[in-house]
Scaffold this motif. Structure first.
Motif, mmCIF file in Angstrom:
data_model
loop_
_atom_site.group_PDB
_atom_site.id
_atom_site.type_symbol
_atom_site.label_atom_id
_atom_site.label_comp_id
_atom_site.label_asym_id
_atom_site.label_seq_id
_atom_site.Cartn_x
_atom_site.Cartn_y
_atom_site.Cartn_z
ATOM 1 N N TYR A 192 -31.417 32.492 15.020
ATOM 2 C CA TYR A 192 -32.831 32.833 14.887
ATOM 3 C C TYR A 192 -33.602 32.405 16.128
ATOM 4 O O TYR A 192 -33.179 31.509 16.867
ATOM 5 C CB TYR A 192 -33.432 32.191 13.638
ATOM 6 C CG TYR A 192 -32.875 32.757 12.354
ATOM 7 C CD1 TYR A 192 -33.212 34.046 11.947
ATOM 8 C CD2 TYR A 192 -31.999 32.021 11.573
ATOM 9 C CE1 TYR A 192 -32.694 34.582 10.779
ATOM 10 C CE2 TYR A 192 -31.480 32.546 10.394
ATOM 11 C CZ TYR A 192 -31.835 33.826 10.009
ATOM 12 O OH TYR A 192 -31.315 34.360 8.852
ATOM 13 N N GLU A 193 -34.751 33.036 16.338
ATOM 14 C CA GLU A 193 -35.519 32.831 17.560
ATOM 15 C C GLU A 193 -35.908 31.371 17.791
ATOM 16 O O GLU A 193 -35.786 30.867 18.911
ATOM 17 C CB GLU A 193 -36.778 33.711 17.545
ATOM 18 C CG GLU A 193 -37.517 33.705 18.855
ATOM 19 C CD GLU A 193 -38.626 34.748 18.900
ATOM 20 O OE1 GLU A 193 -39.351 34.751 19.906
ATOM 21 O OE2 GLU A 193 -38.765 35.541 17.947
ATOM 22 N N ASP A 194 -36.359 30.667 16.765
ATOM 23 C CA ASP A 194 -36.751 29.265 16.952
ATOM 24 C C ASP A 194 -35.575 28.409 17.399
ATOM 25 O O ASP A 194 -35.696 27.596 18.316
ATOM 26 C CB ASP A 194 -37.357 28.687 15.668
ATOM 27 C CG ASP A 194 -38.734 29.249 15.357
ATOM 28 O OD1 ASP A 194 -39.372 29.845 16.262
ATOM 29 O OD2 ASP A 194 -39.179 29.098 14.196
ATOM 30 N N ALA A 195 -34.435 28.581 16.768
ATOM 31 C CA ALA A 195 -33.234 27.815 17.135
ATOM 32 C C ALA A 195 -32.798 28.177 18.549
ATOM 33 O O ALA A 195 -32.388 27.305 19.329
ATOM 34 C CB ALA A 195 -32.111 28.079 16.145
ATOM 35 N N PHE A 196 -32.902 29.465 18.887
ATOM 36 C CA PHE A 196 -32.514 29.915 20.222
ATOM 37 C C PHE A 196 -33.393 29.272 21.289
ATOM 38 O O PHE A 196 -32.896 28.759 22.290
ATOM 39 C CB PHE A 196 -32.605 31.440 20.302
ATOM 40 C CG PHE A 196 -32.329 31.986 21.665
ATOM 41 C CD1 PHE A 196 -31.024 32.082 22.122
ATOM 42 C CD2 PHE A 196 -33.358 32.390 22.480
ATOM 43 C CE1 PHE A 196 -30.762 32.572 23.382
ATOM 44 C CE2 PHE A 196 -33.107 32.887 23.739
ATOM 45 C CZ PHE A 196 -31.805 32.984 24.194
ATOM 46 N N ARG A 197 -34.699 29.287 21.074
ATOM 47 C CA ARG A 197 -35.618 28.697 22.062
ATOM 48 C C ARG A 197 -35.395 27.203 22.206
ATOM 49 O O ARG A 197 -35.421 26.665 23.312
ATOM 50 C CB ARG A 197 -37.062 29.005 21.683
ATOM 51 C CG ARG A 197 -37.384 30.460 21.915
ATOM 52 C CD ARG A 197 -38.807 30.780 21.571
ATOM 53 N NE ARG A 197 -38.970 32.222 21.705
ATOM 54 C CZ ARG A 197 -40.124 32.810 21.867
ATOM 55 N NH1 ARG A 197 -41.228 32.113 21.906
ATOM 56 N NH2 ARG A 197 -40.187 34.121 21.976
ATOM 57 N N GLU A 198 -35.158 26.521 21.086
ATOM 58 C CA GLU A 198 -34.875 25.088 21.141
ATOM 59 C C GLU A 198 -33.570 24.817 21.888
ATOM 60 O O GLU A 198 -33.463 23.845 22.641
ATOM 61 C CB GLU A 198 -34.827 24.498 19.738
ATOM 62 C CG GLU A 198 -36.196 24.415 19.088
ATOM 63 C CD GLU A 198 -36.141 23.960 17.629
ATOM 64 O OE1 GLU A 198 -35.108 23.383 17.218
ATOM 65 O OE2 GLU A 198 -37.130 24.194 16.915
ATOM 66 N N ALA A 199 -32.575 25.676 21.686
ATOM 67 C CA ALA A 199 -31.302 25.536 22.381
ATOM 68 C C ALA A 199 -31.492 25.700 23.885
ATOM 69 O O ALA A 199 -30.953 24.916 24.682
ATOM 70 C CB ALA A 199 -30.300 26.570 21.855
ATOM 71 N N ARG A 200 -32.259 26.686 24.277
ATOM 72 C CA ARG A 200 -32.525 26.916 25.703
ATOM 73 C C ARG A 200 -33.250 25.716 26.308
ATOM 74 O O ARG A 200 -32.890 25.238 27.388
ATOM 75 C CB ARG A 200 -33.332 28.202 25.886
ATOM 76 C CG ARG A 200 -33.606 28.511 27.343
ATOM 77 C CD ARG A 200 -34.248 29.857 27.548
ATOM 78 N NE ARG A 200 -35.473 29.979 26.787
ATOM 79 C CZ ARG A 200 -35.909 31.124 26.262
ATOM 80 N NH1 ARG A 200 -35.233 32.242 26.408
ATOM 81 N NH2 ARG A 200 -37.039 31.160 25.598
ATOM 82 N N ILE A 201 -34.245 25.196 25.600
ATOM 83 C CA ILE A 201 -34.982 24.021 26.076
ATOM 84 C C ILE A 201 -34.040 22.831 26.221
ATOM 85 O O ILE A 201 -34.090 22.091 27.215
ATOM 86 C CB ILE A 201 -36.165 23.701 25.136
ATOM 87 C CG1 ILE A 201 -37.244 24.769 25.290
ATOM 88 C CG2 ILE A 201 -36.728 22.306 25.408
ATOM 89 C CD1 ILE A 201 -38.313 24.730 24.202
ATOM 90 N N ASN A 202 -33.167 22.625 25.240
ATOM 91 C CA ASN A 202 -32.197 21.527 25.275
ATOM 92 C C ASN A 202 -31.319 21.624 26.529
ATOM 93 O O ASN A 202 -31.110 20.630 27.233
ATOM 94 C CB ASN A 202 -31.366 21.559 23.997
ATOM 95 C CG ASN A 202 -30.415 20.394 23.819
ATOM 96 O OD1 ASN A 202 -29.350 20.575 23.230
ATOM 97 N ND2 ASN A 202 -30.750 19.194 24.260
ATOM 98 N N LEU A 203 -30.848 22.810 26.841
ATOM 99 C CA LEU A 203 -29.997 23.007 28.017
ATOM 100 C C LEU A 203 -30.769 22.807 29.318
ATOM 101 O O LEU A 203 -30.255 22.202 30.261
ATOM 102 C CB LEU A 203 -29.357 24.391 27.984
ATOM 103 C CG LEU A 203 -28.300 24.597 26.904
ATOM 104 C CD1 LEU A 203 -27.931 26.069 26.794
ATOM 105 C CD2 LEU A 203 -27.067 23.750 27.191
ATOM 106 N N ILE A 204 -31.995 23.291 29.368
ATOM 107 C CA ILE A 204 -32.812 23.128 30.568
ATOM 108 C C ILE A 204 -33.133 21.653 30.789
ATOM 109 O O ILE A 204 -33.000 21.134 31.901
ATOM 110 C CB ILE A 204 -34.106 23.971 30.465
ATOM 111 C CG1 ILE A 204 -33.768 25.467 30.532
ATOM 112 C CG2 ILE A 204 -35.094 23.588 31.576
ATOM 113 C CD1 ILE A 204 -34.922 26.393 30.171
#
Length: 106
Positions: free
Chosen positions: A71-83
């Motif tokens: 889902y979009e929220d999990a995806f955005r959080e994942a991207r932030i975590n990696l960045i």
């Protein structure tokens, strides 16, 4: 005495293809993976797999979310975590998997 290890399935020995992807063993050895959420680890694996030799991927967010069933929220959080962990760079629409820094470099 050294123990010699043999492949279990000799007909399935992994070869690095000419259009390669790989995962740096420092992901585990230097404990980078321990700073990732599960969705971030899944996103990292996807980006490493589809990236070119410079770690670049042009897959769009919708396509990645669909392929990872995320889902979009999990995806955005994942991207932030990696960045935040210095593992990817992102400037829409381009993703770049970054060279892993040694733990003492952080």
């Amino acid at each position: 005495m050294t123990t010699k290890h043999h492949p279990i399935l000799t007909n399935r020995i992994r070869r690095v293809p000419s259009r390669f992807s790989w995962i740096d063993h420092r992901l585990v050895r230097d404990r980078h993976i321990e700073r990732l959420t599960h969705p971030a680890a899944a996103l990292y694996l996807f980006l490493v797999t589809v990236g070119d030799s410079n770690g670049l991927s042009w897959y769009g967010d919708d396509s990645i979310m669909a392929r990872l069933s995320m889902y979009e929220d999990a995806f955005r959080e994942a991207r932030i975590n990696l960045i935040q962990n210095g593992m990817i760079a992102w400037r829409e629409p381009l993703y770049q998997v970054l060279n892993l820094e040694r733990s003492e470099d952080k």
